[in-house]
Write a protein that holds these residues in place. Sequence first.
Motif, PDB file in Angstrom:
ATOM      1  N   ALA A 167      -2.116   6.858  -2.504  1.00  0.00           N
ATOM      2  CA  ALA A 167      -3.409   6.291  -2.682  1.00  0.00           C
ATOM      3  C   ALA A 167      -3.584   5.442  -1.749  1.00  0.00           C
ATOM      4  O   ALA A 167      -4.972   5.375  -1.278  1.00  0.00           O
ATOM      5  CB  ALA A 167      -3.093   5.761  -4.103  1.00  0.00           C
ATOM      6  N   LEU A 168      -3.036   4.657  -1.182  1.00  0.00           N
ATOM      7  CA  LEU A 168      -3.120   3.926   0.054  1.00  0.00           C
ATOM      8  C   LEU A 168      -3.650   4.686   1.390  1.00  0.00           C
ATOM      9  O   LEU A 168      -4.747   4.413   1.636  1.00  0.00           O
ATOM     10  CB  LEU A 168      -2.183   3.212   0.337  1.00  0.00           C
ATOM     11  N   ALA A 170      -5.240   7.634   1.103  1.00  0.00           N
ATOM     12  CA  ALA A 170      -6.280   8.217   0.762  1.00  0.00           C
ATOM     13  C   ALA A 170      -7.316   6.839   0.694  1.00  0.00           C
ATOM     14  O   ALA A 170      -8.638   7.495   1.277  1.00  0.00           O
ATOM     15  CB  ALA A 170      -6.287   8.590  -0.611  1.00  0.00           C
ATOM     16  N   ALA A 171      -7.348   5.741   0.517  1.00  0.00           N
ATOM     17  CA  ALA A 171      -8.074   4.847   0.628  1.00  0.00           C
ATOM     18  C   ALA A 171      -8.437   4.554   1.882  1.00  0.00           C
ATOM     19  O   ALA A 171      -9.608   4.297   2.305  1.00  0.00           O
ATOM     20  CB  ALA A 171      -7.554   3.720  -0.118  1.00  0.00           C
ATOM     21  N   ARG A 172      -7.307   4.362   2.782  1.00  0.00           N
ATOM     22  CA  ARG A 172      -7.639   4.400   4.186  1.00  0.00           C
ATOM     23  C   ARG A 172      -8.449   5.368   4.717  1.00  0.00           C
ATOM     24  O   ARG A 172      -9.465   5.076   5.386  1.00  0.00           O
ATOM     25  CB  ARG A 172      -6.204   4.195   5.175  1.00  0.00           C
ATOM     26  N   ASP A 173      -8.038   6.845   4.778  1.00  0.00           N
ATOM     27  CA  ASP A 173      -8.750   7.724   5.343  1.00  0.00           C
ATOM     28  C   ASP A 173     -10.429   7.906   4.730  1.00  0.00           C
ATOM     29  O   ASP A 173     -10.807   8.496   5.662  1.00  0.00           O
ATOM     30  CB  ASP A 173      -8.183   9.002   4.856  1.00  0.00           C
ATOM     31  N   ARG A 174     -10.551   7.436   3.631  1.00  0.00           N
ATOM     32  CA  ARG A 174     -12.003   7.611   3.126  1.00  0.00           C
ATOM     33  C   ARG A 174     -12.892   6.108   3.369  1.00  0.00           C
ATOM     34  O   ARG A 174     -13.916   6.073   2.690  1.00  0.00           O
ATOM     35  CB  ARG A 174     -11.838   7.946   1.763  1.00  0.00           C
ATOM     36  N   GLY A 175     -12.188   5.348   4.013  1.00  0.00           N
ATOM     37  CA  GLY A 175     -12.916   4.195   4.507  1.00  0.00           C
ATOM     38  C   GLY A 175     -13.074   3.197   3.546  1.00  0.00           C
ATOM     39  O   GLY A 175     -14.150   2.259   3.446  1.00  0.00           O
ATOM     40  N   HIS A 176     -12.368   3.195   2.397  1.00  0.00           N
ATOM     41  CA  HIS A 176     -12.608   2.250   1.346  1.00  0.00           C
ATOM     42  C   HIS A 176     -11.610   1.321   1.527  1.00  0.00           C
ATOM     43  O   HIS A 176     -11.281   0.219   0.484  1.00  0.00           O
ATOM     44  CB  HIS A 176     -12.207   2.818   0.179  1.00  0.00           C
ATOM     45  N   MET A 177     -10.766   1.143   2.512  1.00  0.00           N
ATOM     46  CA  MET A 177      -9.692   0.087   2.546  1.00  0.00           C
ATOM     47  C   MET A 177      -9.406  -0.564   4.173  1.00  0.00           C
ATOM     48  O   MET A 177      -9.289   0.099   4.868  1.00  0.00           O
ATOM     49  CB  MET A 177      -8.329   0.305   2.101  1.00  0.00           C
ATOM     50  N   GLU A 179      -7.595  -2.941   7.205  1.00  0.00           N
ATOM     51  CA  GLU A 179      -6.380  -3.099   7.553  1.00  0.00           C
ATOM     52  C   GLU A 179      -5.653  -4.350   6.598  1.00  0.00           C
ATOM     53  O   GLU A 179      -4.537  -4.352   6.508  1.00  0.00           O
ATOM     54  CB  GLU A 179      -6.270  -3.442   8.888  1.00  0.00           C
ATOM     55  N   ALA A 180      -6.593  -5.445   6.631  1.00  0.00           N
ATOM     56  CA  ALA A 180      -5.942  -6.407   5.828  1.00  0.00           C
ATOM     57  C   ALA A 180      -5.665  -6.142   4.285  1.00  0.00           C
ATOM     58  O   ALA A 180      -4.599  -6.673   4.000  1.00  0.00           O
ATOM     59  CB  ALA A 180      -6.855  -7.671   5.921  1.00  0.00           C
ATOM     60  N   GLU A 181      -6.718  -5.430   3.906  1.00  0.00           N
ATOM     61  CA  GLU A 181      -6.174  -4.976   2.406  1.00  0.00           C
ATOM     62  C   GLU A 181      -4.964  -4.185   2.442  1.00  0.00           C
ATOM     63  O   GLU A 181      -4.210  -4.378   1.481  1.00  0.00           O
ATOM     64  CB  GLU A 181      -7.332  -4.200   1.862  1.00  0.00           C
ATOM     65  N   LEU A 182      -4.774  -3.352   3.262  1.00  0.00           N
ATOM     66  CA  LEU A 182      -3.594  -2.366   3.251  1.00  0.00           C
ATOM     67  C   LEU A 182      -2.285  -3.077   3.468  1.00  0.00           C
ATOM     68  O   LEU A 182      -1.598  -3.011   2.653  1.00  0.00           O
ATOM     69  CB  LEU A 182      -3.865  -1.109   4.533  1.00  0.00           C
ATOM     70  N   ARG A 184      -2.043  -6.143   2.521  1.00  0.00           N
ATOM     71  CA  ARG A 184      -1.771  -6.863   1.335  1.00  0.00           C
ATOM     72  C   ARG A 184      -1.182  -6.079   0.194  1.00  0.00           C
ATOM     73  O   ARG A 184       0.080  -6.109  -0.369  1.00  0.00           O
ATOM     74  CB  ARG A 184      -3.092  -7.404   0.870  1.00  0.00           C
ATOM     75  N   HIS A 185      -1.612  -4.742   0.223  1.00  0.00           N
ATOM     76  CA  HIS A 185      -0.998  -3.823  -0.643  1.00  0.00           C
ATOM     77  C   HIS A 185       0.246  -3.482  -0.413  1.00  0.00           C
ATOM     78  O   HIS A 185       1.321  -3.357  -1.408  1.00  0.00           O
ATOM     79  CB  HIS A 185      -1.927  -2.867  -1.070  1.00  0.00           C
ATOM     80  N   MET A 186       0.704  -3.279   0.800  1.00  0.00           N
ATOM     81  CA  MET A 186       2.105  -3.054   1.375  1.00  0.00           C
ATOM     82  C   MET A 186       2.871  -3.939   1.054  1.00  0.00           C
ATOM     83  O   MET A 186       4.028  -3.911   0.570  1.00  0.00           O
ATOM     84  CB  MET A 186       1.852  -2.455   2.752  1.00  0.00           C
ATOM     85  N   ASP A 187       2.440  -5.082   1.069  1.00  0.00           N
ATOM     86  CA  ASP A 187       3.556  -6.130   0.826  1.00  0.00           C
ATOM     87  C   ASP A 187       3.753  -6.356  -0.734  1.00  0.00           C
ATOM     88  O   ASP A 187       4.987  -6.673  -1.012  1.00  0.00           O
ATOM     89  CB  ASP A 187       2.472  -7.884   1.207  1.00  0.00           C
ATOM     90  N   ALA A 188       2.670  -6.110  -1.459  1.00  0.00           N
ATOM     91  CA  ALA A 188       2.840  -5.995  -2.809  1.00  0.00           C
ATOM     92  C   ALA A 188       3.933  -4.909  -3.278  1.00  0.00           C
ATOM     93  O   ALA A 188       4.938  -5.278  -3.995  1.00  0.00           O
ATOM     94  CB  ALA A 188       1.743  -5.834  -3.397  1.00  0.00           C
ATOM     95  N   LEU A 189       3.726  -3.855  -2.639  1.00  0.00           N
ATOM     96  CA  LEU A 189       4.969  -2.846  -2.824  1.00  0.00           C
ATOM     97  C   LEU A 189       6.219  -3.384  -2.567  1.00  0.00           C
ATOM     98  O   LEU A 189       7.172  -2.918  -3.358  1.00  0.00           O
ATOM     99  CB  LEU A 189       4.394  -1.490  -2.077  1.00  0.00           C
TER     100      LEU A 189
END
Length: 361
Positions: A167-168, A170-177, A179-182, A184-189
């Motif tokens: 899902a992350l 897909a969000a990157r590929d589609r321009g919805h995320m 680098e900083a958000e990515l 943050r989500h990777m840290d969360a995981l």
Amino acid sequence: EKGGYKHFMAKEIAEQPVVLADASRHYLSEDGLNLPEDLDFSKISRLTLVACGTAFYACSVAKYWFEQLARIPVEIDVASEFRYREPPLPEDSYAIFVSQSGETADTLAALRYCHEKVAKTVAVVNVPTSSIARECDVALPILAGVEVGVASTKAFTCQLLVLATLALKAARDRGHMSEAELARHMDALQSLPALMNHALALDDTLNEVSNELSEARDVLFLGRGAMYPLALEGALKLKEISYIHAEGYASGELKHGPIALIDSHTPVIVFAPHDALFDKTVSNMQEVMARGGKVLLVSDKKGLDVASDGVWQTVQMPEVPDLFAPLLYAIPAQLIAYHTAVAKGTDVDQPRNLAKSVTVE
Ligand code: M6R
């Protein structure tokens, strides 16, 4: 081989911080997401996720992630229905098949239906040599290690981890995320294995609660958002190993029928981290209590501070980034089922009428 545990299921529940950390190291590296380059979601019009049982609930959680993060339309279905519906599939779509064993007959048949119809088939499997892994264009191992207990536990959370990384991506590929958000989500995981250790430390509390649950004839599970599929998973886990009738519902559906079941003998287990939907779930929970229902509220400190009044039992979970809460709340769902089954004296690892791998339809 049970590593000092009474049952494989207990061992496999306890292993989750370790296997999840292994899977995280594999999929989340310093340079970003470690997924095959040719998995490109940028021009995909739709995703179809197909599986059975617990793997289907992992898909159901992932639907929330793909939609919210990547803004991509997602269809989910149980394989036994999907395969005979002959659904139309856009050529510019991907189909994802989730299976611990990789041998589930209906899931395999659903995959064979999709060949040639979609741009890519993707397997999310635990057994890398399995039929489903071999027949998909891309196979992503969940790296849970061998799962022996018929009740799927560590495979579920590892499936969720792999689906979350997809899902992350897909969000990157589609321009919805960004680098900083990515990041943050990777840290969360990556924070999840440590949080899981805290959740596993609730074992004694959950054991006590489960002694009482084992007296129940029916149990309801409620959740909202991605906690709704977790409620379904909690109910499946409980019924398959303790043989207690259990149902999971979306909290908001309660007043459309199931609230008629509420009485003082029917425990209602509510999964409600203190997130954007918390107040809504709590108001459903209060409707249950107003009708004499016995509520077990699984939440975090913030949630319990404001919503514990009149609740039968509370379980205080660590705080967790909202999006990935289902991975953490899977632990109490599993432990409740486990301890209730042990209290009832059922065959936890080998429940009646069930097989680990369902290779006939
Ligand atoms: O091997 P699979 O993941 O394809 O199996 C799917 C279901 O049979 C499986 O998840 C089943 O629902 C479990 N016993 C649930 O704990």
